[in-house]
Each structure stands twice: as C-alpha cells, then as structure tokens.
Design a protein around this motif. Structure first.
Motif, PDB file in Angstrom:
ATOM      1  N   ASP A  51      -3.402  -4.939  19.726  1.00 40.11           N
ATOM      2  CA  ASP A  51      -3.617  -4.897  20.959  1.00 40.11           C
ATOM      3  C   ASP A  51      -4.746  -4.551  21.668  1.00 40.11           C
ATOM      4  O   ASP A  51      -5.115  -5.109  22.725  1.00 40.11           O
ATOM      5  CB  ASP A  51      -2.484  -3.580  21.644  1.00 40.11           C
ATOM      6  N   ARG A  52      -5.741  -3.600  21.034  1.00 41.62           N
ATOM      7  CA  ARG A  52      -7.022  -3.724  21.612  1.00 41.62           C
ATOM      8  C   ARG A  52      -7.795  -4.783  21.330  1.00 41.62           C
ATOM      9  O   ARG A  52      -8.395  -5.218  22.393  1.00 41.62           O
ATOM     10  CB  ARG A  52      -7.633  -2.208  20.713  1.00 41.62           C
ATOM     11  N   ILE A  53      -7.557  -5.481  20.407  1.00 42.61           N
ATOM     12  CA  ILE A  53      -8.496  -6.727  20.169  1.00 42.61           C
ATOM     13  C   ILE A  53      -7.906  -7.744  21.376  1.00 42.61           C
ATOM     14  O   ILE A  53      -8.954  -8.529  21.820  1.00 42.61           O
ATOM     15  CB  ILE A  53      -8.161  -7.488  18.541  1.00 42.61           C
ATOM     16  N   GLN A  54      -6.685  -7.762  21.468  1.00 43.62           N
ATOM     17  CA  GLN A  54      -6.249  -8.862  22.556  1.00 43.62           C
ATOM     18  C   GLN A  54      -6.736  -8.552  23.953  1.00 43.62           C
ATOM     19  O   GLN A  54      -7.085  -9.341  24.625  1.00 43.62           O
ATOM     20  CB  GLN A  54      -4.548  -8.833  22.659  1.00 43.62           C
ATOM     21  N   ALA A  55      -6.769  -7.167  24.276  1.00 48.62           N
ATOM     22  CA  ALA A  55      -7.218  -6.652  25.458  1.00 48.62           C
ATOM     23  C   ALA A  55      -8.776  -6.920  25.476  1.00 48.62           C
ATOM     24  O   ALA A  55      -9.211  -7.391  26.675  1.00 48.62           O
ATOM     25  CB  ALA A  55      -6.903  -5.242  25.568  1.00 48.62           C
ATOM     26  N   ARG A  56      -9.505  -6.723  24.375  1.00 49.71           N
ATOM     27  CA  ARG A  56     -11.020  -6.913  24.663  1.00 49.71           C
ATOM     28  C   ARG A  56     -11.344  -8.578  24.728  1.00 49.71           C
ATOM     29  O   ARG A  56     -12.342  -8.782  25.303  1.00 49.71           O
ATOM     30  CB  ARG A  56     -11.566  -6.293  23.404  1.00 49.71           C
ATOM     31  N   THR A  57     -10.677  -9.181  23.719  1.00 48.75           N
ATOM     32  CA  THR A  57     -11.112 -10.612  23.754  1.00 48.75           C
ATOM     33  C   THR A  57     -10.052 -11.714  24.505  1.00 48.75           C
ATOM     34  O   THR A  57     -10.522 -13.185  24.638  1.00 48.75           O
ATOM     35  CB  THR A  57     -10.934 -11.290  22.166  1.00 48.75           C
ATOM     36  N   GLY A  58      -8.888 -11.259  24.816  1.00 52.18           N
ATOM     37  CA  GLY A  58      -7.983 -12.278  25.244  1.00 52.18           C
ATOM     38  C   GLY A  58      -7.264 -13.166  24.507  1.00 52.18           C
ATOM     39  O   GLY A  58      -6.538 -14.070  24.616  1.00 52.18           O
ATOM     40  N   ARG A  59      -7.471 -12.771  23.047  1.00 54.06           N
ATOM     41  CA  ARG A  59      -6.682 -13.459  21.968  1.00 54.06           C
ATOM     42  C   ARG A  59      -6.143 -12.647  21.120  1.00 54.06           C
ATOM     43  O   ARG A  59      -6.450 -11.709  20.890  1.00 54.06           O
ATOM     44  CB  ARG A  59      -7.929 -14.025  21.256  1.00 54.06           C
ATOM     45  N   ASP A  60      -4.742 -13.458  20.690  1.00 53.22           N
ATOM     46  CA  ASP A  60      -3.961 -12.574  19.995  1.00 53.22           C
ATOM     47  C   ASP A  60      -4.607 -12.814  18.302  1.00 53.22           C
ATOM     48  O   ASP A  60      -5.100 -13.552  17.883  1.00 53.22           O
ATOM     49  CB  ASP A  60      -2.807 -13.408  20.040  1.00 53.22           C
ATOM     50  N   VAL A  61      -4.242 -11.733  17.596  1.00 52.44           N
ATOM     51  CA  VAL A  61      -4.401 -11.659  16.289  1.00 52.44           C
ATOM     52  C   VAL A  61      -3.087 -11.307  15.497  1.00 52.44           C
ATOM     53  O   VAL A  61      -2.398 -10.488  16.100  1.00 52.44           O
ATOM     54  CB  VAL A  61      -5.480 -10.635  15.795  1.00 52.44           C
ATOM     55  N   GLU A  62      -2.945 -11.664  14.414  1.00 51.87           N
ATOM     56  CA  GLU A  62      -1.683 -11.353  13.547  1.00 51.87           C
ATOM     57  C   GLU A  62      -1.726 -10.125  12.703  1.00 51.87           C
ATOM     58  O   GLU A  62      -2.866  -9.913  11.966  1.00 51.87           O
ATOM     59  CB  GLU A  62      -1.263 -12.557  12.795  1.00 51.87           C
ATOM     60  N   ALA A  63      -0.949  -9.322  12.887  1.00 50.67           N
ATOM     61  CA  ALA A  63      -1.069  -7.801  12.159  1.00 50.67           C
ATOM     62  C   ALA A  63      -0.091  -7.908  11.004  1.00 50.67           C
ATOM     63  O   ALA A  63       1.261  -8.078  11.536  1.00 50.67           O
ATOM     64  CB  ALA A  63      -0.958  -6.586  13.028  1.00 50.67           C
ATOM     65  N   VAL A  64      -0.500  -7.645   9.911  1.00 53.72           N
ATOM     66  CA  VAL A  64       0.515  -7.824   8.516  1.00 53.72           C
ATOM     67  C   VAL A  64       0.226  -6.498   7.686  1.00 53.72           C
ATOM     68  O   VAL A  64      -0.813  -6.164   7.272  1.00 53.72           O
ATOM     69  CB  VAL A  64       0.013  -8.982   7.773  1.00 53.72           C
ATOM     70  N   ARG A  65       1.491  -5.879   7.756  1.00 52.41           N
ATOM     71  CA  ARG A  65       1.131  -4.748   6.985  1.00 52.41           C
ATOM     72  C   ARG A  65       1.053  -5.049   5.539  1.00 52.41           C
ATOM     73  O   ARG A  65       2.070  -5.733   4.919  1.00 52.41           O
ATOM     74  CB  ARG A  65       2.554  -3.691   7.147  1.00 52.41           C
ATOM     75  N   LEU A  66       0.211  -4.724   4.677  1.00 53.11           N
ATOM     76  CA  LEU A  66      -0.171  -5.053   3.285  1.00 53.11           C
ATOM     77  C   LEU A  66      -1.066  -4.154   2.544  1.00 53.11           C
ATOM     78  O   LEU A  66      -2.347  -3.526   2.946  1.00 53.11           O
ATOM     79  CB  LEU A  66      -0.971  -6.502   3.352  1.00 53.11           C
ATOM     80  N   ASP A  67      -0.575  -3.582   1.418  1.00 53.57           N
ATOM     81  CA  ASP A  67      -1.001  -2.447   0.799  1.00 53.57           C
ATOM     82  C   ASP A  67      -1.740  -3.035  -0.410  1.00 53.57           C
ATOM     83  O   ASP A  67      -1.393  -3.621  -1.478  1.00 53.57           O
ATOM     84  CB  ASP A  67      -0.077  -1.451   0.147  1.00 53.57           C
ATOM     85  N   ALA A  68      -3.266  -3.124  -0.066  1.00 52.41           N
ATOM     86  CA  ALA A  68      -4.328  -3.600  -1.038  1.00 52.41           C
ATOM     87  C   ALA A  68      -3.912  -2.964  -2.465  1.00 52.41           C
ATOM     88  O   ALA A  68      -4.738  -3.470  -3.614  1.00 52.41           O
ATOM     89  CB  ALA A  68      -5.680  -3.480  -0.827  1.00 52.41           C
ATOM     90  N   ALA A  69      -3.338  -1.806  -2.677  1.00 47.18           N
ATOM     91  CA  ALA A  69      -3.072  -1.228  -4.159  1.00 47.18           C
ATOM     92  C   ALA A  69      -1.744  -1.863  -4.886  1.00 47.18           C
ATOM     93  O   ALA A  69      -1.592  -1.638  -6.044  1.00 47.18           O
ATOM     94  CB  ALA A  69      -2.657   0.203  -4.005  1.00 47.18           C
ATOM     95  N   ASP A  70      -1.181  -2.939  -4.076  1.00 49.61           N
ATOM     96  CA  ASP A  70       0.222  -3.413  -4.772  1.00 49.61           C
ATOM     97  C   ASP A  70      -0.192  -4.855  -4.846  1.00 49.61           C
ATOM     98  O   ASP A  70      -0.271  -5.819  -4.118  1.00 49.61           O
ATOM     99  CB  ASP A  70       1.183  -3.363  -3.610  1.00 49.61           C
ATOM    100  N   ARG A  71      -0.475  -5.195  -6.096  1.00 52.18           N
ATOM    101  CA  ARG A  71      -0.969  -6.654  -6.558  1.00 52.18           C
ATOM    102  C   ARG A  71       0.161  -7.615  -6.125  1.00 52.18           C
ATOM    103  O   ARG A  71       0.087  -8.733  -5.708  1.00 52.18           O
ATOM    104  CB  ARG A  71      -1.297  -6.625  -7.987  1.00 52.18           C
ATOM    105  N   ALA A  72       1.484  -7.388  -6.334  1.00 54.35           N
ATOM    106  CA  ALA A  72       2.656  -8.195  -6.189  1.00 54.35           C
ATOM    107  C   ALA A  72       2.469  -8.537  -4.909  1.00 54.35           C
ATOM    108  O   ALA A  72       2.776  -9.676  -4.250  1.00 54.35           O
ATOM    109  CB  ALA A  72       3.837  -7.457  -6.731  1.00 54.35           C
ATOM    110  N   ALA A  73       2.547  -7.821  -3.957  1.00 56.65           N
ATOM    111  CA  ALA A  73       2.665  -7.736  -2.448  1.00 56.65           C
ATOM    112  C   ALA A  73       1.538  -8.592  -1.939  1.00 56.65           C
ATOM    113  O   ALA A  73       1.592  -9.444  -1.170  1.00 56.65           O
ATOM    114  CB  ALA A  73       2.544  -6.373  -1.691  1.00 56.65           C
ATOM    115  N   LEU A  74       0.450  -8.297  -2.734  1.00 59.78           N
ATOM    116  CA  LEU A  74      -0.734  -9.223  -2.273  1.00 59.78           C
ATOM    117  C   LEU A  74      -0.663 -10.759  -2.529  1.00 59.78           C
ATOM    118  O   LEU A  74      -0.738 -11.580  -1.754  1.00 59.78           O
ATOM    119  CB  LEU A  74      -2.064  -8.872  -3.023  1.00 59.78           C
ATOM    120  N   GLU A  75      -0.023 -10.866  -3.914  1.00 56.15           N
ATOM    121  CA  GLU A  75       0.044 -12.250  -4.009  1.00 56.15           C
ATOM    122  C   GLU A  75       1.269 -13.150  -3.379  1.00 56.15           C
ATOM    123  O   GLU A  75       0.915 -14.367  -3.206  1.00 56.15           O
ATOM    124  CB  GLU A  75       0.551 -12.433  -5.761  1.00 56.15           C
ATOM    125  N   ASP A  76       2.272 -12.295  -3.032  1.00 57.89           N
ATOM    126  CA  ASP A  76       3.235 -12.769  -2.248  1.00 57.89           C
ATOM    127  C   ASP A  76       2.741 -13.151  -0.672  1.00 57.89           C
ATOM    128  O   ASP A  76       3.130 -14.382  -0.193  1.00 57.89           O
ATOM    129  CB  ASP A  76       4.276 -11.831  -2.032  1.00 57.89           C
TER     130      ASP A  76
END
Length: 249
Positions: A51-76
């Motif tokens: 939301d802050r980035i959109q307000a600052r730049t006028g552009r949307d970014v995609e936010a994805v919850r992803l735990d970098a300690a979870d190798r299976a989730a990363l690969e998926d």
C-alpha cells in the motif's frame, strides 16, 4: 532509455520486501516500470508495504507471503510463476551481534538461520526461473569488512554471503551476481532500540563517518537498481556505508 523506463516490463522479485531496504528497493523498481513481487513471512506487513509503495509510486506491487526457511514453499512459488528478470535478496537478520567473549553461539547460529541460509535457499529455488542474462543482487552488510568491535558474528554471516559473490558470478554467467553492502541505515531494523538510545547511536555513527550521517533506505535501493540495470557489472560488492571502513580525519 530514461531511468524511468529502464525496467519497463521486467519482472523483479524482492525477497524481504516488507520494510526498510527491501521496501525501498521494491518501490524503486516499481517507479522504474518493473512488475514487482515482494515476499516475506508476515502477510499484514507485506500488504502495508504494498500500500505504501502504491501511494508513493502510483504503481501496484504483488505481495506474496513466503517463508524463505521453507524450501518446498519456495519451489512451489517459483514453479507456479512465469519467471523473473531480476532477483533481490534482502532478507534481514538481527541475531549474532555482541562481544566475542560473551557471544551466544546459539544466537550466532540463529543469525545464520535468519539470513545466510534463507538467502541461499531462495537463490537455489529461483535459479531455474531466472532469465539467463538477468541478475541476482544480495543485500549483505558492511560489518563483513568494517572491523567494528562487537560485530564479529555479524561479520561472519555477511562475510559468508559476500565471499560467494565472485564464485557465483563466474559459475552462473551470463546471469550476473552482485551484492550491495550497506552500513548504518535508518530502517525498522533498529526498532528494538528505544528512540532516545537510537538517536544517540545514530549521532555517534554520524560523528565517526566521513559522510557525516547515517544512510537512508533509498540510497541503498539506488545501488541495487544500478547493479541490476548495468549489464557490464558482475561479481561486485558495492559498499553503501558512508565511508565506514575509512579513518576519519
């Protein structure tokens, strides 16, 4: 091509993009036309950053919850996507500091678990899905080289990351691999320090640094964007630290 068009249409993933340097980097890429994905473990923080980035730049970014300690989730995650042109690894860690005589080695191990291993896991999972002539940029820290008392553990963590940059650049070419090595930057990383103590610390650092102040997240983001966008730079660790390794005066 202007700076605002440099990353037009490029896909960029910023791992650790929910605050501080990662958020500033995502905003910089978005402002330059990239399609940006930010990842992190806390969904609420990611949405707030988006939301802050959109307000600052006028552009949307995609936010994805992803735990970098979870190798299976990363690969998926990477297997389900369409690939990326640039990967930024800005996964933070706050453990591992303190005088070596009293350094809690479990805390140091947790520091590696919080920063070194997540960087490496994410890099390995992303590799098959990165553009061959794209880039990887690691955000380390100047503690790897600045020889500041009380930072031997942090130097070990960040030094391990920086030691990999040259070999990775040679091994993965033409994919470019670089690192940005920030010094003391005014980010939420310091939020655990009471405000008055934090200001006093920043004043001490400012007095000791040739730059005369602590850094801003946007200044580190500028360096990341330079490394990602410069096709003739690889195997480089770019210091953004106000001259932290220099003797002042």
């Amino acid at each position: 091509m202007t700076d605002q068009q440099r990353f037009q249409g490029r896909r960029v993933l910023v791992a650790g993009g929910s605050s501080g340097i990662g958020e500033a980097t995502a905003a910089r890429f978005a402002a330059d036309g990239a399609r940006v994905v930010i990842t992190g473990r806390r969904e609420t923080a990611l949405k707030a950053a988006a939301d802050r980035i959109q307000a600052r730049t006028g552009r949307d970014v995609e936010a994805v919850r992803l735990d970098a300690a979870d190798r299976a989730a990363l690969e998926d995650h990477f297997a389900a996507g369409t690939g990326y042109d640039h990967l930024v690894l800005a996964l933070g860690g706050a453990e591992g500091g303190g005088p070596v005589a009293a350094l809690d080695l479990d805390s140091l191990a947790a520091g590696f678990e919080g920063k070194f291993w997540p960087h490496l896991r994410t890099l390995q999972a992303a590799l098959p899905h990165l553009r061959e002539d794209g880039s990887i940029t690691v955000v380390s820290a100047v503690s790897a080289r600045a020889a500041m008392p009380g930072t031997a553990g942090l130097a070990a963590i960040n030094g391990a990351l920086e030691a990999m940059i040259g070999p990775l650049a040679a091994e993965l070419a033409p994919l470019r691999v670089n690192a940005v090595s920030p010094g003391v930057i005014d980010t939420p990383w310091w939020s655990g320090v009471p405000e008055d103590q934090r200001r006093a610390l920043f004043d001490q650092f400012a007095a000791a640094l040739p730059a005369g102040r602590v850094g801003r997240p946007d200044e580190v983001a500028d360096a990341v964007a330079f490394l990602a966008g410069n096709g003739y730079t690889t195997g480089t660790v770019l210091e953004v630290a106000g001259g932290a390794h220099l003797a002042k005066g």
